[in-house]
Scaffold this motif. Sequence first.
Motif, short mmCIF file in Angstrom:
data_model
loop_
_atom_site.label_atom_id
_atom_site.label_comp_id
_atom_site.label_asym_id
_atom_site.label_seq_id
_atom_site.Cartn_x
_atom_site.Cartn_y
_atom_site.Cartn_z
N SER A 3 0.85 -1.19 0.00
CA SER A 3 0.00 0.00 0.00
C SER A 3 0.88 1.23 0.00
O SER A 3 1.96 1.23 0.59
N LEU A 4 0.40 2.27 -0.63
CA LEU A 4 1.12 3.53 -0.71
C LEU A 4 0.30 4.58 0.01
O LEU A 4 -0.86 4.79 -0.31
N VAL A 5 0.91 5.23 1.01
CA VAL A 5 0.26 6.31 1.74
C VAL A 5 0.94 7.60 1.31
O VAL A 5 2.08 7.86 1.68
N PRO A 6 0.27 8.42 0.47
CA PRO A 6 0.91 9.62 -0.09
C PRO A 6 1.03 10.76 0.92
O PRO A 6 0.40 10.74 1.97
N GLY A 7 1.85 11.74 0.55
CA GLY A 7 1.98 12.95 1.35
C GLY A 7 3.37 13.13 1.91
O GLY A 7 4.22 12.25 1.80
N PRO A 8 3.62 14.28 2.53
CA PRO A 8 4.94 14.60 3.07
C PRO A 8 5.44 13.60 4.11
O PRO A 8 6.62 13.35 4.23
N SER A 9 4.55 13.02 4.88
CA SER A 9 4.95 12.00 5.85
C SER A 9 4.53 10.61 5.37
O SER A 9 4.31 9.71 6.16
N GLY A 10 4.47 10.46 4.05
CA GLY A 10 4.00 9.22 3.45
C GLY A 10 4.98 8.07 3.57
O GLY A 10 6.14 8.25 3.92
N TYR A 11 4.46 6.89 3.28
CA TYR A 11 5.26 5.68 3.37
C TYR A 11 4.67 4.59 2.48
O TYR A 11 3.54 4.69 2.02
N ILE A 12 5.49 3.57 2.27
CA ILE A 12 5.04 2.37 1.57
C ILE A 12 4.87 1.30 2.62
O ILE A 12 5.79 1.05 3.41
#
Length: 106
Positions: A3-12
């Motif tokens: 899963s990809l969590v977008p944004g400046p503090s995002g993560y895979i």
Amino acid sequence: MVSLVPGPSGYIQTKKGNVSFKNIQGAELRRNGFTLVNSLVITTHDHKQYRVPAYGLIGENDVNVLVDQYIYPHMIESAKEAWNTKIDLDKLYEDTKYKRKDNIYM
């Protein structure tokens, strides 16, 4: 599953754990020479590798767009420089009509 969590503090999010975009040194699609299965290989600054089997469901251009669009804006400068030497944005535009939006989250 990834899963990809977008944004400046995002993560895979992978089975092995979460990988912050800022900790990613590189990402590429690799083919196993024995099984011929493609995997997305994510390398971090602390030299850990995360492999996500793609089973031919995602192509190299798709991986390049995904990394460039969601991860690149949050990489540290040395990782951005390495990514820029690896990717040909003109060819990617020809193939996919993707164009990088500079500083989309900054």
